[in-house]
Design a protein around this motif. Structure first.
Motif, mmCIF file in Angstrom:
data_model
loop_
_atom_site.group_PDB
_atom_site.id
_atom_site.type_symbol
_atom_site.label_atom_id
_atom_site.label_comp_id
_atom_site.label_asym_id
_atom_site.label_seq_id
_atom_site.Cartn_x
_atom_site.Cartn_y
_atom_site.Cartn_z
ATOM 1 N N TRP A 118 -1.694 12.870 -1.860
ATOM 2 C CA TRP A 118 -1.812 11.952 -0.725
ATOM 3 C C TRP A 118 -1.040 12.532 0.453
ATOM 4 O O TRP A 118 0.105 12.973 0.308
ATOM 5 C CB TRP A 118 -1.239 10.584 -1.083
ATOM 6 C CG TRP A 118 -1.303 9.596 0.043
ATOM 7 C CD1 TRP A 118 -2.304 8.718 0.325
ATOM 8 C CD2 TRP A 118 -0.301 9.371 1.058
ATOM 9 N NE1 TRP A 118 -2.017 7.973 1.441
ATOM 10 C CE2 TRP A 118 -0.792 8.357 1.915
ATOM 11 C CE3 TRP A 118 0.955 9.927 1.334
ATOM 12 C CZ2 TRP A 118 -0.070 7.886 3.003
ATOM 13 C CZ3 TRP A 118 1.668 9.469 2.428
ATOM 14 C CH2 TRP A 118 1.155 8.458 3.251
ATOM 15 N N GLU A 153 -1.067 1.352 -4.573
ATOM 16 C CA GLU A 153 -2.408 1.881 -4.327
ATOM 17 C C GLU A 153 -2.421 3.406 -4.347
ATOM 18 O O GLU A 153 -3.376 4.029 -4.842
ATOM 19 C CB GLU A 153 -2.920 1.372 -2.979
ATOM 20 C CG GLU A 153 -3.120 -0.141 -2.928
ATOM 21 C CD GLU A 153 -3.333 -0.646 -1.508
ATOM 22 O OE1 GLU A 153 -3.328 0.197 -0.576
ATOM 23 O OE2 GLU A 153 -3.491 -1.869 -1.343
ATOM 24 N N ARG A 154 -1.360 4.040 -3.844
ATOM 25 C CA ARG A 154 -1.323 5.501 -3.766
ATOM 26 C C ARG A 154 -1.215 6.146 -5.141
ATOM 27 O O ARG A 154 -1.524 7.337 -5.294
ATOM 28 C CB ARG A 154 -0.169 5.946 -2.857
ATOM 29 C CG ARG A 154 -0.455 5.652 -1.389
ATOM 30 C CD ARG A 154 0.763 5.860 -0.502
ATOM 31 N NE ARG A 154 0.526 5.277 0.814
ATOM 32 C CZ ARG A 154 1.443 5.188 1.793
ATOM 33 N NH1 ARG A 154 2.673 5.665 1.585
ATOM 34 N NH2 ARG A 154 1.147 4.636 2.942
ATOM 35 N N GLN A 155 -0.765 5.379 -6.139
ATOM 36 C CA GLN A 155 -0.726 5.916 -7.493
ATOM 37 C C GLN A 155 -2.123 6.213 -8.017
ATOM 38 O O GLN A 155 -2.297 7.016 -8.933
ATOM 39 C CB GLN A 155 -0.019 4.926 -8.419
ATOM 40 C CG GLN A 155 1.470 4.757 -8.126
ATOM 41 C CD GLN A 155 2.108 3.673 -8.965
ATOM 42 O OE1 GLN A 155 1.455 3.022 -9.771
ATOM 43 N NE2 GLN A 155 3.407 3.480 -8.788
ATOM 44 N N GLU A 210 8.311 9.777 1.149
ATOM 45 C CA GLU A 210 7.622 9.192 -0.001
ATOM 46 C C GLU A 210 8.471 9.248 -1.269
ATOM 47 O O GLU A 210 8.195 8.539 -2.238
ATOM 48 C CB GLU A 210 6.280 9.900 -0.234
ATOM 49 C CG GLU A 210 5.230 9.618 0.822
ATOM 50 C CD GLU A 210 4.733 8.182 0.768
ATOM 51 O OE1 GLU A 210 4.278 7.756 -0.304
ATOM 52 O OE2 GLU A 210 4.825 7.499 1.798
ATOM 53 N N ASP A 225 -5.491 16.964 0.790
ATOM 54 C CA ASP A 225 -5.900 15.571 0.598
ATOM 55 C C ASP A 225 -7.349 15.418 1.034
ATOM 56 O O ASP A 225 -7.659 15.395 2.223
ATOM 57 C CB ASP A 225 -4.987 14.652 1.418
ATOM 58 C CG ASP A 225 -5.331 13.176 1.253
ATOM 59 O OD1 ASP A 225 -6.325 12.858 0.566
ATOM 60 O OD2 ASP A 225 -4.601 12.336 1.820
ATOM 61 N N THR A 241 0.534 5.612 8.092
ATOM 62 C CA THR A 241 -0.855 5.377 8.468
ATOM 63 C C THR A 241 -0.903 4.566 9.754
ATOM 64 O O THR A 241 -0.402 3.431 9.775
ATOM 65 C CB THR A 241 -1.600 4.608 7.360
ATOM 66 O OG1 THR A 241 -1.445 5.303 6.117
ATOM 67 C CG2 THR A 241 -3.073 4.473 7.681
ATOM 68 N N ALA A 266 1.224 -0.547 -0.764
ATOM 69 C CA ALA A 266 0.620 0.777 -0.575
ATOM 70 C C ALA A 266 1.071 1.755 -1.648
ATOM 71 O O ALA A 266 0.278 2.592 -2.108
ATOM 72 C CB ALA A 266 0.976 1.319 0.810
ATOM 73 N N LYS A 267 2.344 1.675 -2.067
ATOM 74 C CA LYS A 267 2.841 2.592 -3.092
ATOM 75 C C LYS A 267 2.070 2.415 -4.398
ATOM 76 O O LYS A 267 1.790 3.381 -5.107
ATOM 77 C CB LYS A 267 4.344 2.385 -3.307
ATOM 78 C CG LYS A 267 5.205 3.075 -2.248
ATOM 79 C CD LYS A 267 6.669 2.934 -2.550
ATOM 80 C CE LYS A 267 7.524 3.768 -1.598
ATOM 81 N NZ LYS A 267 7.392 5.222 -1.809
ATOM 82 N N HIS A 272 -4.604 7.240 -5.956
ATOM 83 C CA HIS A 272 -5.265 8.107 -4.980
ATOM 84 C C HIS A 272 -5.801 9.347 -5.679
ATOM 85 O O HIS A 272 -5.155 9.919 -6.560
ATOM 86 C CB HIS A 272 -4.266 8.498 -3.888
ATOM 87 C CG HIS A 272 -4.864 9.276 -2.768
ATOM 88 N ND1 HIS A 272 -5.609 8.711 -1.755
ATOM 89 C CD2 HIS A 272 -4.838 10.614 -2.492
ATOM 90 C CE1 HIS A 272 -5.998 9.625 -0.907
ATOM 91 N NE2 HIS A 272 -5.553 10.797 -1.339
#
Length: 297
Positions: free
Chosen positions: A81, A73-75, A112, A203, A25, A70-71, A77
């Protein structure tokens, strides 16, 4: 510009490239560089034997901390993602040719699969050409541990690497065929562009319509794009090819708004994977510097 600022700016492209590949990002990468700059500004640089190593160390460790958060938070999403694309001027011109593949969305997605620590060790050694000893010092771990992390990362990346070519000419040729097929869509024509086991990731971030799970198979993907193309017949839809993240991408505007950025992977003959970014928040920075073409192409 004072000498300390000039030295930071000299290394900034490399620092940004590292932070972006760590985080996927640009905004997060910029935040990391801002924090690194504050620490650099407080540092007596006359005491540093190797300013570049100091800056890379600080940037890596800041990016590691942010990536771990971030990892988590991405769970949560909504749906798949995808990384947020770079705008052209953010790509490092001095390394674009030899490192363009490591900026591709497909490559960032493979990263990822790695733990944060594996990702850092792999990027420092295999992408940015630091020795295992240098990378270990930057990460604050033993050289053997760094070597093991980089080795595990390469193994996991090899296991997950699809059978496709990165040749941009093949990607562009198939994107052009796809763009033509979307003008007069039929399921059979679209299906002929896709490999039998084609995989599509979309996404929307919960803010735009997008499949909430990966879509696999040429029949399903062709039906989806036939429906999308039919909708484009009722609105003002404009398509244009543009180079993004080391690869050709297809940008689509709907009613003057940037709605989708699409990248593909190909075996040279058919499309084997699609990454479709529709999240308006992730498209906002790109939209700001990429005005609508204004008419169908």
């Amino acid at each position: 510009m004072d000498a300390q600022t000039a030295l930071f700016q000299q290394h900034r492209p490399r620092l940004f490239g590292l932070a972006y590949r760590m985080l996927g990002t640009p905004g997060d990468a910029e935040d990391v560089l801002h924090d690194a700059w504050l620490r650099w500004h407080e540092q007596d640089t006359a005491l540093l034997d190797d300013p570049e190593a100091w800056l890379v160390t600080v940037t890596t460790r800041l990016a590691l901390d942010r990536l771990r958060r971030a990892k988590t938070e991405r769970q949560h999403h909504v749906g798949p993602w995808l990384p947020e694309p770079l705008i052209a001027e953010e790509e490092e011109p001095q390394t674009r040719a030899e490192r363009g593949e490591s900026l591709q969305i497909s490559f960032l997605l493979m990263l990822e699969r790695l733990s944060a620590e594996e990702r850092a060790a792999f990027l420092l050694h295999d992408i940015f050409d630091y020795s295992h000893a240098e990378a270990a010092a930057m990460l604050g771990i033993a050289e053997d541990a760094c070597r093991q992390r980089a080795h595990r990362a390469k193994q996991r990346l090899r296991e997950g690497r699809p059978r496709f070519t990165h040749a941009p000419e093949a990607q562009q040729r198939l994107l052009e065929k796809f763009m033509q097929a979307m003008q007069q869509p039929t399921p059979d024509v679209l299906k002929s562009l896709f490999a039998d086991d084609v995989m599509m990731l979309a996404d929307g971030g919960g803010r735009a319509t997008a499949a909430l799970r990966p879509l696999q198979g040429s029949d399903r993907v062709a039906r989806l794009y036939t429906q999308i193309a039919a909708r484009y017949q009722t609105v003002e839809a404009v398509h244009r090819l543009q180079w993004l993240n080391g690869a050709p991408a297809l940008l689509t505007w709907v009613e003057g708004e940037l709605a989708t950025v699409m990248w593909i992977e190909t075996d040279g003959e058919q499309i084997v994977a699609i990454q479709s970014l529709r999240d308006p928040l992730k498209l906002a920075r790109l939209k700001a510097v990429t005005p609508s073409p204004g008419r169908a192409s």
